[in-house]
Enzyme design. Sequence first.
Site: not given
Lengths: 405, 371
Positions: A9, A106-107
Amino acid sequence: MARVVMHVDLDAFYASVEQLRRPELRGKPVIVGGSGVPGERGVVAAASYEARVFGVRSAMPLARARRLCREGIFVPCDFKAYRDASEQVFQILHGYSPLVEPMSLDEAYLDLTGSQALMGQPEPVAVRLRDEVKRSCGLDLSIGIATCKLVAKVASELRKPRGLVVVNAGGEAAFLRPLPISKLPGCGPSTIRRLEPLGVGTIGDLAALPELLLGELFGQYGRLLHAHARGIDPSPVMPPGDPKSISREVTFDQDVLDPPRLRETALALLQDVGHSLRGHGLAARTVAMKIRYYPFETHSCQATLTYPSDRDDELTQAFTRLLDEHLDQSRPVRLIGAGVSNLEARAVQLSLLESRAAERAALDDRLDALRERYGEQAIFRGTSNRPQQKDFRRDDIDHLAAERK
Amino acid sequence: MRLTCSAGVLGQGLHVVSRAVSSRTTLPILNNVLMQTADNGLQLTATNLEIGIRQTIPAQVQEEGGITVPARLLTDFVTSHPEEPLTMSLDKKTQSLSLKSARFDATIRGIDPADFPPVPAGVDGRKVKVDQTGLREAIEQTVIAASTDEGRPVLTGVYVQLNGGKATLAATDGHRLAVKTLAVEAEAGETDTIVVPARALTELGRILKTGEERIDVTVGAQKNQVFFKTGDVELMSRLIEGTYPNYQQVIPAQSTTTITTKTQDLLFTTKMVSLFSKDAANVIKFKTEGGKLTLTANTSEVGQNVAGVDAKIDGQDLQVAFNSKYLLDVLAILGTEEVQLGFTGPLNPGIIRPVGKDDYLYIIMPVRVAM
């Protein structure tokens, strides 16, 4: 053999990208959101850690963020830049595992099972990955490692920023036990409200409740909660492929007894579905609606289209009919969802004599381009209002082929 | 009725007229061929109520008369029969036709010719003459684009516009359009528009011979029939009523990308590539980039085929997808060594022309796919 699942993350991703390309913002409280003007309506999309110190959080109205953080620097969203940065990071992730499941820009989840001989032990691998991303992209990230996706995600959240938490096989339940239930993915405010009277404050409390009771309270979801609270989550890390169905649903914080609002929300979700459908280059034969009435009674219904379609206007028409026929306007609604299934590769023969089809398709493509540039919430058709993010939790579900097997 | 003719000649005649025999009909007599003695021989007629074909073959008539017999049986008998004289005679009482030759003595039960629907022997109306070779080519190049969907009858026809010494034939099924212009011999200032069933023209195309000989075309004064006559064969067809769509407006005025290539090469490549899209609506993708043309077809379950084509490319890079069948249809009948394709984008009609000829164009509407 126990699985090795890594959850990655990026820390304060949008804000970090802004600080990276504008050095004068480094070390300052940066708040990304809306048009970047705090006086205007809109919510915080991301806040740098310097801003979070003041209590600024994602999804908070910009005006409130301004009140909390007078010296905050407000920056508009630039999805193109975030997308580019994300692509760079994912290129690195693919060097660590062939199984990378992106969850958002973003993950991501990585499956490292069986790669120790080649790559080394998970923990040093995680450190190498974190350093490589920092070196190549200038971005920080937090990592959680566990035997399943759920625990890995909880672990990565635990020590942000630049956190690295490893939960060993067999230690999952003990790891989760002391954490507040709000840390459990999928456990939203209304679930928490219903659990509090039972004396449930920690994930351990939840794990101690009988499965039967949770099943009675929450149905299918209750059994899932019970497993999750014990750190059990067999769902595989799945790289993106052609989905078998695509759906979006929202759980309202407060049950809604307002048909026009339900309709607007559902149609906005459907446009989101249409966007994803077109992104996959697919067309759908079936349109579906899901409604959960208070307290936990779920209904699903679907309609079949004459020809497979990926056009918002055609999907909306079919969905509106479902709403008109099946929505019980006298009952408060807790969840509403829109979806498509029976997907096939898009191949629509255009007509020489009926030219509107091409125009309407071109409109959808233009709207998609705007959403890709300015974000999912950037534009909606006139029939649907922009859904208020703070109102509900949105769950994106692209059911993959493998899930069916 | 009593006559003698050659089995071979009769077989050829039956072969021509039986194209008009109904394959499925509720009216049994339409399965029959009408045989009537005429001044110069034996007249054979068949009809399916939409079109009728008549041919007169040489025969020695001893006694006049007429009968209808099942076309299929008669044709099978005659065409299998050795090439030698055949004597036919009718027993009026039993309405049965006897066929006698050196070795065979057959009797076929028929139906009274009075019950056969009338097929006019010619109509009054506007007359023009057309070159057979030219008309055959024009038919071949336009009927491919006509619709087979009876839901919109007017599109199952070919729209023919007569304007002085020129006839324009146009056909479209809504996905593609073919337009052909050819010279006709007509009285100056003559204008007319009719919609001829594509099926009738297809049959006419089979009858037409290559050669200098001209064919007479008559449009009935009632504007519900058209009549073609070439040598000893006549074909008549009813016309389709209705307003033909204004096809002119879909013809693109210009293109932003033009591709010029060898017709046979493109035909071959399209065939090879489209093998991979049979299960995916025949979709084939064209891509031009850096002066190169690439054709691609893929189906997730089947696999894919990518091929380069030698071509001269002008204008912008482009990606566009088509139903390969529409492309194969036109490439097979274009008749020129080179073909030019013009495009203005993935959602706009493409235009296909034979290089060096300006009497034909073919418009093809793309398939909207994920690129």
